[in-house]
Motif scaffolding. Structure first.
Motif, PDB file in Angstrom:
ATOM      1  N   ASP A 124       2.923   9.214  -2.249  1.00 18.50           N
ATOM      2  CA  ASP A 124       4.191   9.994  -2.494  1.00 18.50           C
ATOM      3  C   ASP A 124       5.053  10.146  -1.652  1.00 18.50           C
ATOM      4  OD1 ASP A 124       5.733  11.842  -3.911  1.00 18.50           O
ATOM      5  OD2 ASP A 124       4.204  13.386  -3.999  1.00 18.50           O
ATOM      6  N   VAL A 125       6.023   9.072  -1.649  1.00 24.31           N
ATOM      7  CA  VAL A 125       7.168   9.146  -0.502  1.00 24.31           C
ATOM      8  C   VAL A 125       7.933  10.479  -0.685  1.00 24.31           C
ATOM      9  CG1 VAL A 125       8.753   7.777   0.918  1.00 24.31           C
ATOM     10  CG2 VAL A 125       6.623   6.868  -0.110  1.00 24.31           C
ATOM     11  N   ALA A 126       8.245  11.208   0.621  1.00 25.84           N
ATOM     12  CA  ALA A 126       9.340  12.240   0.507  1.00 25.84           C
ATOM     13  C   ALA A 126      10.574  11.661   1.207  1.00 25.84           C
ATOM     14  CB  ALA A 126       8.825  13.521   1.130  1.00 25.84           C
ATOM     15  N   LYS A 142       2.857  14.333   1.040  1.00 20.41           N
ATOM     16  CA  LYS A 142       4.199  14.083   0.930  1.00 20.41           C
ATOM     17  C   LYS A 142       4.570  13.094   2.271  1.00 20.41           C
ATOM     18  CE  LYS A 142       5.068  16.344  -2.600  1.00 20.41           C
ATOM     19  NZ  LYS A 142       4.933  15.666  -3.797  1.00 20.41           N
ATOM     20  N   TRP A 143       4.565  11.763   2.106  1.00 20.92           N
ATOM     21  CA  TRP A 143       4.846  10.693   3.071  1.00 20.92           C
ATOM     22  C   TRP A 143       6.277  10.598   3.609  1.00 20.92           C
ATOM     23  CZ3 TRP A 143       0.131   8.851   5.461  1.00 20.92           C
ATOM     24  CH2 TRP A 143      -0.671   9.341   4.515  1.00 20.92           C
ATOM     25  N   THR A 144       6.361  10.146   4.868  1.00 20.20           N
ATOM     26  CA  THR A 144       7.480   9.656   5.256  1.00 20.20           C
ATOM     27  C   THR A 144       7.471   8.198   5.712  1.00 20.20           C
ATOM     28  OG1 THR A 144       8.344  12.010   6.186  1.00 20.20           O
ATOM     29  CG2 THR A 144       9.353   9.726   7.202  1.00 20.20           C
ATOM     30  N   LEU A 145       7.837   7.384   5.272  1.00 24.33           N
ATOM     31  CA  LEU A 145       7.912   5.731   5.584  1.00 24.33           C
ATOM     32  C   LEU A 145       8.909   5.513   6.482  1.00 24.33           C
ATOM     33  CD1 LEU A 145       7.823   3.969   2.026  1.00 24.33           C
ATOM     34  CD2 LEU A 145       5.921   4.972   3.563  1.00 24.33           C
ATOM     35  N   VAL A 146       8.743   4.742   7.822  1.00 21.38           N
ATOM     36  CA  VAL A 146       9.587   4.367   8.850  1.00 21.38           C
ATOM     37  C   VAL A 146       9.365   3.023   8.854  1.00 21.38           C
ATOM     38  CG1 VAL A 146      10.249   4.692  11.370  1.00 21.38           C
ATOM     39  CG2 VAL A 146       9.372   6.441   9.946  1.00 21.38           C
ATOM     40  N   TYR A 147      10.306   2.039   8.692  1.00 22.42           N
ATOM     41  CA  TYR A 147      10.120   0.568   8.823  1.00 22.42           C
ATOM     42  C   TYR A 147      11.380   0.106   9.807  1.00 22.42           C
ATOM     43  CZ  TYR A 147       7.407   0.500   4.379  1.00 22.42           C
ATOM     44  OH  TYR A 147       6.789   0.609   3.340  1.00 22.42           O
ATOM     45  N   ASP A 160      13.070  12.834  10.256  1.00 20.48           N
ATOM     46  CA  ASP A 160      12.046  14.398   9.647  1.00 20.48           C
ATOM     47  C   ASP A 160      10.914  14.174   8.769  1.00 20.48           C
ATOM     48  OD1 ASP A 160      14.633  15.839  10.333  1.00 20.48           O
ATOM     49  OD2 ASP A 160      15.663  15.211   8.573  1.00 20.48           O
ATOM     50  N   PHE A 161       9.742  14.548   9.453  1.00 18.57           N
ATOM     51  CA  PHE A 161       8.653  14.391   8.530  1.00 18.57           C
ATOM     52  C   PHE A 161       8.504  15.457   7.923  1.00 18.57           C
ATOM     53  CE2 PHE A 161       8.292  11.668  12.557  1.00 18.57           C
ATOM     54  CZ  PHE A 161       7.769  10.670  11.812  1.00 18.57           C
ATOM     55  N   GLU A 162       7.848  15.446   6.583  1.00 19.94           N
ATOM     56  CA  GLU A 162       7.710  16.401   5.756  1.00 19.94           C
ATOM     57  C   GLU A 162       6.499  17.153   6.258  1.00 19.94           C
ATOM     58  OE1 GLU A 162       7.867  18.507   2.073  1.00 19.94           O
ATOM     59  OE2 GLU A 162       9.362  16.891   2.841  1.00 19.94           O
ATOM     60  N   HIS A 178       0.742  -1.133  -0.085  1.00 17.51           N
ATOM     61  CA  HIS A 178       0.106  -0.226  -0.026  1.00 17.51           C
ATOM     62  C   HIS A 178       0.911   1.162  -0.014  1.00 17.51           C
ATOM     63  CE1 HIS A 178      -3.309   2.849   0.816  1.00 17.51           C
ATOM     64  NE2 HIS A 178      -2.658   3.177   1.672  1.00 17.51           N
ATOM     65  N   HIS A 179       1.818   1.375   0.840  1.00 23.99           N
ATOM     66  CA  HIS A 179       2.880   2.290   0.770  1.00 23.99           C
ATOM     67  C   HIS A 179       3.493   2.616  -0.495  1.00 23.99           C
ATOM     68  CE1 HIS A 179       3.436   1.933   5.458  1.00 23.99           C
ATOM     69  NE2 HIS A 179       2.127   2.384   5.225  1.00 23.99           N
TER      70      HIS A 179
END
Length: 161
Positions: free
Chosen positions: A15-17, A51-56, A31-33, A10-11
């Motif tokens: 739109d990942v920044a 604009k998304w921030t992914l954290v895995y 750092d979150f957009e 899904h991620h």
């Protein structure tokens, strides 16, 4: 429960920044957009503008600890919203959880919500963006970077900011 593969797939539609992977052992600064919207521009907001921030994060043995995407929108009335989608957020794989905040944290007393709101569709997020932008000024604007100067010990400050 949602699984990591479903969430990661899904991620890929977002739109990942920024993107962060870590084992969970190290300390990282995320750092979150932050998108800022005025009342006027919020009326033209589309979910696809986020604009998304992914954290895995993973355990050392490779088991998934968490997978989440986060986007934030800052409003000129002093509020901002945090939108998340992940393994432990409220909702299905393609639904989102939203919190209304000011600089003091989550707002539990707005006319729109008295807690975090889950199970939101893209259209539900767009509605909340428009509605939060129309709230009266909350009187607690987020601090600017210059207001934080000297708050942290000198060895912990980021001189490039």
């Amino acid at each position: 429960m949602k699984n990591a593969e479903e969430i990661e797939n899904h991620h890929k539609t977002l739109d990942v920044a920024h993107q962060y992977y870590y084992s969970g052992e190290e300390d990282i600064k995320i750092d979150f957009e932050m998108m800022t919207l005025s009342k006027m521009s919020a009326n033209f907001f589309s979910f696809d503008d986020l604009k998304w921030t992914l954290v895995y994060t993973d355990h050392e043995d490779g088991r998934a600890l968490d997978r989440f995407a986060r986007a934030t929108v800052n409003f000129t009335n002093g509020y901002y919203i945090s939108i998340i989608n992940g393994m432990y957020s409220q909702g299905d794989v393609d639904e989102y959880e939203l919190a209304i905040l000011n600089r003091d944290g989550i707002c539990y007393d707005t006319p729109l919500a008295t807690d975090v709101v889950g199970f939101l569709t893209k259209e539900g997020i767009e509605r909340f963006v428009r509605d939060v932008s129309k709230l009266p000024d909350c009187g607690t604007r987020m601090k600017s970077i210059s207001e934080y100067d000297g708050v942290l010990p000198e060895d912990k400050q980021n001189p490039e900011v």
